[in-house]
Write a protein that holds these residues in place. Structure first.
Motif, PDB file in Angstrom:
ATOM      1  N   GLN A   1       4.407 -11.405   4.411  1.00  0.00           N
ATOM      2  CA  GLN A   1       4.597 -11.133   5.837  1.00  0.00           C
ATOM      3  C   GLN A   1       4.384 -12.378   6.691  1.00  0.00           C
ATOM      4  O   GLN A   1       3.626 -13.276   6.332  1.00  0.00           O
ATOM      5  CB  GLN A   1       3.613 -10.071   6.311  1.00  0.00           C
ATOM      6  CG  GLN A   1       3.830  -8.719   5.693  1.00  0.00           C
ATOM      7  CD  GLN A   1       2.838  -7.698   6.210  1.00  0.00           C
ATOM      8  OE1 GLN A   1       1.721  -8.030   6.610  1.00  0.00           O
ATOM      9  NE2 GLN A   1       3.230  -6.444   6.211  1.00  0.00           N
TER      10      GLN A   1
ATOM     11  N   GLY B   1       8.135  -8.353   7.019  1.00  0.00           N
ATOM     12  CA  GLY B   1       7.757  -8.428   5.605  1.00  0.00           C
ATOM     13  C   GLY B   1       8.976  -8.507   4.739  1.00  0.00           C
ATOM     14  O   GLY B   1      10.012  -7.913   5.038  1.00  0.00           O
TER      15      GLY B   1
ATOM     16  N   ASN C   1       2.327 -15.319   4.852  1.00  0.00           N
ATOM     17  CA  ASN C   1       1.276 -14.983   3.904  1.00  0.00           C
ATOM     18  C   ASN C   1       1.959 -14.586   2.605  1.00  0.00           C
ATOM     19  O   ASN C   1       2.576 -13.522   2.527  1.00  0.00           O
ATOM     20  CB  ASN C   1       0.421 -13.835   4.447  1.00  0.00           C
ATOM     21  CG  ASN C   1      -0.709 -13.446   3.530  1.00  0.00           C
ATOM     22  OD1 ASN C   1      -0.579 -13.472   2.309  1.00  0.00           O
ATOM     23  ND2 ASN C   1      -1.821 -13.080   4.128  1.00  0.00           N
TER      24      ASN C   1
ATOM     25  N   SER D   1       0.786 -13.613  -0.232  1.00  0.00           N
ATOM     26  CA  SER D   1       0.263 -12.438  -0.938  1.00  0.00           C
ATOM     27  C   SER D   1       0.792 -11.126  -0.359  1.00  0.00           C
ATOM     28  O   SER D   1       0.990 -10.159  -1.081  1.00  0.00           O
ATOM     29  CB  SER D   1      -1.264 -12.440  -0.958  1.00  0.00           C
ATOM     30  OG  SER D   1      -1.773 -12.284   0.351  1.00  0.00           O
ATOM     31  N   THR D   2       1.035 -11.091   0.949  1.00  0.00           N
ATOM     32  CA  THR D   2       1.565  -9.869   1.567  1.00  0.00           C
ATOM     33  C   THR D   2       3.066  -9.953   1.807  1.00  0.00           C
ATOM     34  O   THR D   2       3.699  -8.938   2.080  1.00  0.00           O
ATOM     35  CB  THR D   2       0.881  -9.578   2.920  1.00  0.00           C
ATOM     36  OG1 THR D   2       1.189 -10.646   3.824  1.00  0.00           O
ATOM     37  CG2 THR D   2      -0.616  -9.417   2.760  1.00  0.00           C
TER      38      THR D   2
ATOM     39  N   SER E   1       1.053  -1.934   6.968  1.00  0.00           N
ATOM     40  CA  SER E   1      -0.267  -2.548   6.947  1.00  0.00           C
ATOM     41  C   SER E   1      -0.672  -2.859   8.376  1.00  0.00           C
ATOM     42  O   SER E   1       0.178  -2.975   9.256  1.00  0.00           O
ATOM     43  CB  SER E   1      -0.251  -3.826   6.105  1.00  0.00           C
ATOM     44  OG  SER E   1       0.621  -4.780   6.671  1.00  0.00           O
TER      45      SER E   1
ATOM     46  N   ASP F   1       0.853  -1.183   0.000  1.00  0.00           N
ATOM     47  CA  ASP F   1       0.000   0.000   0.000  1.00  0.00           C
ATOM     48  C   ASP F   1       0.890   1.234   0.000  1.00  0.00           C
ATOM     49  O   ASP F   1       1.458   1.609   1.027  1.00  0.00           O
ATOM     50  CB  ASP F   1      -0.907  -0.032   1.230  1.00  0.00           C
ATOM     51  CG  ASP F   1      -1.862   1.141   1.294  1.00  0.00           C
ATOM     52  OD1 ASP F   1      -1.798   2.016   0.418  1.00  0.00           O
ATOM     53  OD2 ASP F   1      -2.668   1.169   2.230  1.00  0.00           O
TER      54      ASP F   1
END
Length: 159
Positions: free
Chosen positions: A53, A81, A48, A50-51, A9, A2
């Motif tokens: 992290q 991350g 995860n 997709s992130t 996040s 982001d």
């Protein structure tokens, strides 16, 4: 990532509870002196993809002569991350640095003369029935225990 928040996040919803040590019993006079200080590190929220992290939970404790472990606090943790989400493995030194950094006082709460919050830990110990000074805690071995889920993240090619 982001870009509006600079890559930050929110902490994942399931952060609380998972990987944390229960408080356990308070100490009594027959448990003897403190022989070690340490932290248990566990995975709180798994990797995860997709992130990119993974979140870790940290619990700081005292080990007593009797073998009893007294948990002082379990509210700390860290989310790590990896840019691009390419790897979910780390060196033991990287993990140690992440965890020890997360156990330091929050910004503005720190005492430059005391890099680790020994006074706060001694105060927490007193509430759990353990009499120990910050100086005594500082002189004891500090152990960092990686739970099995954390151990699986350590690169096997590390010496």
């Amino acid at each position: 990532m982001d870009t509006a928040t600079g890559g930050w996040s929110p902490v994942p919803e399931s952060w609380t509870g998972s990987g944390r040590l229960p408080p356990g019993p308070d100490a009594s006079a027959k448990d003897g002196a403190v022989v070690a200080v340490g932290a248990v590190c566990d995975v709180a929220v798994p990797w995860n993809e997709s992130t990119g992290q993974i979140s870790f939970a940290l619990s700081e404790y005292l080990d007593l002569e009797s073998g009893k472990r007294v948990v002082l606090h379990s509210e700390r943790g860290v989310t790590v991350g990896v840019r691009g989400g390419y790897s979910s493995s780390f060196t033991a030194r990287e993990l140690r640095d992440f965890f020890l950094g997360a156990l330091l006082p929050d910004e503005g709460d720190d005492d430059p003369e005391e890099p680790h919050p020994w006074t706060w830990l001694a105060e927490l110990a007193a509430t759990r029935g353990v009499t120990v000074t910050p100086e005594e805690l500082k002189s004891l071995p500090y152990e960092l225990e990686f739970r099995p889920a954390v151990q699986t993240l350590i690169r096997s090619d590390e010496p």
